[in-house]
Write an enzyme that holds these catalytic residues in place. Sequence first.
Site, PDB file in Angstrom:
ATOM      1  N   CYS D  87       0.683  -1.290   0.016  1.00  0.00           N
ATOM      2  CA  CYS D  87       0.015  -0.158   0.056  1.00  0.00           C
ATOM      3  C   CYS D  87       0.848   1.320  -0.068  1.00  0.00           C
ATOM      4  O   CYS D  87       1.405   1.437  -1.039  1.00  0.00           O
ATOM      5  CB  CYS D  87      -0.981   0.062   1.326  1.00  0.00           C
ATOM      6  SG  CYS D  87      -2.276   1.245   0.885  1.00  0.00           S
ATOM      7  N   HIS D 202      -3.618  -5.419   1.376  1.00  0.00           N
ATOM      8  CA  HIS D 202      -2.880  -5.725   2.460  1.00  0.00           C
ATOM      9  C   HIS D 202      -2.907  -7.137   2.931  1.00  0.00           C
ATOM     10  O   HIS D 202      -3.667  -7.564   3.631  1.00  0.00           O
ATOM     11  CB  HIS D 202      -3.417  -5.006   3.693  1.00  0.00           C
ATOM     12  CG  HIS D 202      -3.319  -3.337   3.720  1.00  0.00           C
ATOM     13  ND1 HIS D 202      -2.283  -2.684   4.337  1.00  0.00           N
ATOM     14  CD2 HIS D 202      -4.282  -2.429   3.082  1.00  0.00           C
ATOM     15  CE1 HIS D 202      -2.461  -1.526   4.044  1.00  0.00           C
ATOM     16  NE2 HIS D 202      -3.606  -1.118   3.231  1.00  0.00           N
ATOM     17  N   GLU D 204      -1.109  -8.279   5.322  1.00  0.00           N
ATOM     18  CA  GLU D 204      -0.918  -8.500   6.720  1.00  0.00           C
ATOM     19  C   GLU D 204      -2.392  -8.381   7.462  1.00  0.00           C
ATOM     20  O   GLU D 204      -2.651  -8.748   8.569  1.00  0.00           O
ATOM     21  CB  GLU D 204      -0.068  -7.445   7.055  1.00  0.00           C
ATOM     22  CG  GLU D 204      -0.647  -6.230   7.578  1.00  0.00           C
ATOM     23  CD  GLU D 204      -0.777  -5.013   6.216  1.00  0.00           C
ATOM     24  OE1 GLU D 204      -0.530  -5.821   5.123  1.00  0.00           O
ATOM     25  OE2 GLU D 204      -0.998  -4.074   6.309  1.00  0.00           O
TER      26      GLU D 204
END
Lengths: 720, 83, 83, 233
Positions: D87, D202, D204
Amino acid sequence: MAISAFDPQALGLTPSECDLARALAGRELSELEWAILSVLWSEHCAYKHSRALLGRLPSEGERVLAGPGGGAGVLDIGEGWAVAAKIESHNHPSAVEPLQGAATGIGGIMRDVLSMGARPAAFLDSLRFGMPSAPRTDYLLRGVVAGIAHYGNCVGVPTVGGDLYFHPSYERNPLVNAMCVGFLRHGDLRDSAARGVGNRFLLLGARTGRDGIGGAAFASVTLREDAAEDRPRVQVGDPFLGKLMIEATLEIMDSLPVVAIQDLGAAGLAGAFLEMCAKGGVGAELWLGRVPLRERDLAPAEVLLSESQERMLLLLEPDAVQAAQAIARRLGVEAAEVGEVQDGEDIVVLQGDEVLSRLPVELFAKAPTAEIAPAPPPLAPPAPAEPRSCDGRSSLLALLASPNLCSRQSVYGRYDQDVGLRTVVRPGMDAAVLRAAPGAPGVAVATDQNPLKCSLSPRIGAALAVCEAARNVAARGAEPIGLTNCLNLGSPERPLAARQLVDVVDGIAEAARELRIPVTGGNVSLYNESGGQSIAPTPVIGMIGHLPDPERAIGVAGPRAGMRVLLLGRPAESLAGSSYAELAGVLPAPPDPPEYEALRGLLTLLVRLREEGALALAHDVAGGGLLVALAEIVTHTRLGLAVHLEEATPRYLFGEPSALCVAIAPDAQVVAAHAKALGVRVKEIGEVTEVAELSVDMPTEPHWALSLARLAEASRGDLL
Amino acid sequence: MPDYRVELRVHLRPGVLDPAGEAVGASLGHLGFAVERVEVGKLLTVDLTADGPEAAEAAVQRMAKELLVNPVLEEYVLEVRPR
Amino acid sequence: MPDYRVELRVHLRPGVLDPAGEAVGASLGHLGFAVERVEVGKLLTVDLTADGPEAAEAAVQRMAKELLVNPVLEEYVLEVRPR
Amino acid sequence: MTADVVVFPGSNCDFDAAAALSTALPGATVRRQWHADLDLSGTDLCVLPGGFAYGDYLRAGALAARSPAIAAVKALIARGGLVLGICNGFQVLVEAGILPGAFQTNSVQHFLCRDVQVRVCSTASPLLAGVREGDVLRLPIAHQEGNYRLTPPEYEHLLGEGRIALRYCGEDGQSEENPNGSYGAVAGVLGARGRVLGMMPHPERAAWPKIGRADGLRILGGAAASLAQGGVR
Ligand SMILES: Nc1ncnc2c1ncn2[C@@H]1O[C@H](COP(=O)(O)OP(=O)(O)O)[C@@H](O)[C@H]1O
Ligand SMILES: [Mg+2]
């Protein structure tokens, strides 16, 4: 110390307030001192009209670690963890400049939670606007949502919920209430009482400029016709610095002896400094000359009262100051030593060596209160005759498409909902779920209030807002353990609004007592009126529900085809105060009062069913009633529901009861057994299907079905 | 009708916090440039046809008022050119 | 050293999509304004001291190259004035 | 192995990235490093996390891309280390010239936060060792300036070199979907030698199997597998 022939009443102080100030000071005050006092004793800072009433709200409870009066309420959630939460209004600034007004509202409430020693973990936003067709609504809504997104997304705190209503009374007085939730370990809890002679005040964060001078007083003033006049006072937020402030403040608190801490909000440096000293009952010096300035020529009163954003005031042991400054510097945040706790009971404001003011601290501990003169309770209008039949299918579609019930996805889809990895359940339905940390306990959170119900009966409406918020967190299997509230009303100087103020407090107090949910704090925003038109009484409730294991909250695993659909609790007995009644034009009856006993049973049942892992989903019946709740489950899960309903009356389908919930379970028997043990009415009404549609059978009505696509299209909204 | 290009230079009002400008200024400093102040403003270019330059200017003044400029925080200067 | 104010007008390169400009143009249309095109660019104002206007210009040219302008999407014109 | 997450002022997914890496890379040393003190001498994998570095003022990623930390990142790449920009980290890599292209505001002109599907289009990188071409991953996006711009020749060039790594797609994995208007619906690209991956979604945030969000682990964990097999130094 220059004593002028200045007239303090020009600043909005009443003659008796002036006399009180002179008596406490033992002399005439200087112009600077009057300026400070007028802001400190404004409605916004001093809760003049509401302080006495707020005492009626029950605030005690086993889990309450910090109640009303501090930056935020703090509740124990087990395993050494606690949650801090607070809701606050930023209505007037948002009316003038929606983007920055909303952004600074978010920043302000975040610092409140930070000041308790908590890491800010989530925001919720409770918004009220005039009808979508009103000329400024679109502009205001877009600006406010953009402002919340701007600040929240950048500062790295997710926005996980809120609520949004349109009502004509908000056309010129939009409401922006922002809530922040944070997590902390019990041992990290801080307060703001200054103590310890020799301890130093450290001002952390932004330089002081002319932003929002007089903002606190501004927030207490009825909006003028030409709000544009108020423009130079507008504050601008810097979420980038806000993020650095979070990290700097937490690191300093983590590694150094921070004696007390407070955010700078209303009335700026003066507000924070004087409140810290007054709370601790200590004398102190404030060194104005050391305050870092953004503009060169600020007058002392401006330095004291500026509401420049992104500032915190910390009280540290003198040995720790350098280390704190080093942490701040490394993270790119300015930190200036601006004062010291001293022997004695005087607050001394210095500019260099010059004493600008010396006043007893007592003066700042005692903001005067103002009497209110509530009008007598209004008589309830007679209940109109209710329609006895309806076309369920088309009424459902009309309700889903109405601005107050359509999807809010276009709003929360602009907010980062996940950053921080604490969001277990995102916005979409009822309450969001947060964990404090991996493997740690968590909470379900929601905000609620219904302007229609509150305008029909402020007292019942306020109580129902508590009930709805409690149901929303319970729909995740969470036990409601505390609430924060924001009371938005018109001018307390008018008997009608004063009556509403009393009523909403009594309504919240009653529901909170009945449901045994302590009120841990809140905020009061008065004078929300323009041109003599006051807003619908708007007591917004922010509810905290406890979840020992948030990853097993109801709804996380989600339903599957073949599961059973059940109704838990009591169906509606009337249409009073419902969206359907509004649509059908059969208003003015006040809503039915809450059924506390039934609701207590329902709340307990949902917690137990979560513990047993017996539910795949729950959704409470609220705005729009039962059919709307069923339709929302279809659009949310993208699965089908096939139900057989007991009744086809409008009140059964569209009434808005206070203790009813739709639940989806793999095994209906397990649910029934627990419900029976707790005396909760339970009724199996159908099953989850593969075909994504809502299929409804009712006695006396032909069967009908609406596809997911059709329901989604109807509720699409296009709000933004 | 003749074609005009109107340039609207939008500045922040004096005293309004400019976090973007401050951040850019600091970065320039780290890159070794000595600057006193940086402001990040907006430049709006509007192409339109109008009866004459006054009419073009009047039209864009109205647009500025109704949409393009936020008078709470911003002020602007405007320049009309034939296209 | 004398004080200068350098204004950097940052435009999108021709051919680069300008969705922001299009959105503003559409909004103007809804408000009843007839415009052909709107472009949303940036206006950067740099205050600095330099030996003379050429030195000021040269310094800001370097800043533009190193940070202020993204040559992939943007181009700029620059104007130096005494302050 | 050692994975380092660079923390710029305004980064806000650094804790998240570090936590997810710890889940994805059991036994690895995972550190968050403040940009000003960045030391990548012992690093195998460096992550530039999401957030708003320097507030994203001027242009997303622009100010962070001029931080001295970038020199260390470039040195790591030069010696064969792996770099993952997520990002805002992707935006920083692009602004720093480490990856091609540029970013504009999403075509919808506002911030977008939701789950999307991305299709794996290339695995020419150790960072993509955990996925196969054609796999469809469900990952969240959360950005305002995610509209990735490439010129047609640049795009063709990257495509030819197998450097278009991820593309947005519909739920079935085949149909077109392009949430932010990116050229060619590109969601992730590789550096010239496959050592650098920039991606807007994302991973994560999808490293949480307990609640059914796990596809991100296939990206984060993939690097581990290939590092374990050979390391990068
Ligand atoms: N202003 C807002 N900001 C963020 N989320 C919102 C907002 N308004 C509503 N929501 C979210 O949209 C969903 C639906 O809202 P609402 O209809 O009020 O709740 P419920 O599902 O309980 O009836 C909830 O998850 C709520 O948190
Ligand atoms: Mg609900």
